[in-house]
Design an enzyme around this catalytic site. Sequence first.
Site, mmCIF file in Angstrom:
data_model
loop_
_atom_site.group_PDB
_atom_site.id
_atom_site.type_symbol
_atom_site.label_atom_id
_atom_site.label_comp_id
_atom_site.label_asym_id
_atom_site.label_seq_id
_atom_site.Cartn_x
_atom_site.Cartn_y
_atom_site.Cartn_z
ATOM 1 C CB CYS A 1 -16.152 46.156 45.095
ATOM 2 S SG CYS A 1 -15.910 44.658 46.036
ATOM 3 C CB CYS B 1 -19.718 46.566 47.221
ATOM 4 S SG CYS B 1 -18.854 45.097 46.731
#
Length: 418
Positions: free
Chosen positions: A101, A222
């Site tokens: 991410c 995330c």
Amino acid sequence: MLAARHVVCALSGGVDSAVAALLLRRRGYQVTGVFMKNWDTLDEQGVCSADKDCEDAYRVCQKLDIPFHQVSYVKEYWNEVFSYLLNEYELGRTPNPDIMCNKHIKFNYFLHYALDNLGADAVATGHYARTSLEDEEIFQQKHIKRPQGLFRNRFEVRNAVKLLQGADRLKDQTFFLSQISQDALRRTIFPLGGLTKDFVKKIAAEHGFHHVLKRKESMGICFIGERDFENFLLEYLEPCPGNFVSIEDNKVIGTHKGCFLYTIGQRAKLSGLSEAWFVVEKDATSGNIFVAPSTDHPALYRDLLRTNRVHWIAEEPPAELIRDKMMECAFRFQHQMALVPSMLTLNQDGTVWVTLVKPIRALTPGQFAVFYKGDECLGSGKIIRLGPSLYTLQQGKRREQDSKHVLAEKIKKLEPAT
């Protein structure tokens, strides 16, 4: 008079990014807050937590009297992070979506949105990390499109920027930043790099950021958050039933719904057995998960692994590794685990073998091997292959001793009586 430098700060709605924005304001910069929405489905309670996070981030901007923007990377997150996560699980590996991410979303899409759309001079995040550049040096960086090759030209990046551990070693987040590009690092400020978490909370309290101080520390995937992981994965992946097999005698001792629901070192869910069994190996092809009857069984310990092509942050690869084909450094494959001394051996394709100074528990394919020298995070590579476990090596020695014994007995029988 020179216009104030414009810094775009990523805001998550949490305390760290709120204090990062506050500190940038105190340095006299023109600050803009940006909230990224990367996931848009509801959690198990039917609540879209991103909406609450966005509201908290907006309130931070109001309090600091800075502009607020919201940007959606739902499609990009799905394509570049979540699809990768599902694919890794299907291959029998255990991915780290937070590292991906940062690489693809925060330090790529968000970075370019800030520079190109908002006219930023630099971006900032609330990560606990530092770089080798001072703020003023960051503002002087120019964006250079670099050619894609196996290795960057060693003479093309002069005065490469180093990624350095944060002052708070317990909170240090360089592990999660170990795949970001040199270009991104050149344009990024980490205002919390020299601070401890306790001091950051103190600043937040003094400035009246009570709404972010009340929030729980995020621990889930995330941008997706904490969930019932088994049910969540089974929404996206077909169950692939298989057996739990004892590593010691190859007996089937239970069944499971899919290799992807378990990771190395995890306790296996086995009904009807009083003792705890732990996952030591997975075979995604057969669907077998091999288990051992103790949490520190030698089948869980290994001292050798191979990565895919390593992403080096400052020097690609380090000069010492190029020169000697080997290099000593420190290694970790989990955030906050103690650093382990290791020796890297460079392969021609940019992958490395990592030999650890001592065997460690539950090395896991799909996780990232992150390398350090002193304060510097050198980069990382995904673990794609493991060396033999201590148990396998012990079994090999035992077989060797047994065959020697059998051979000695045969020789005795063949020798004529005197």
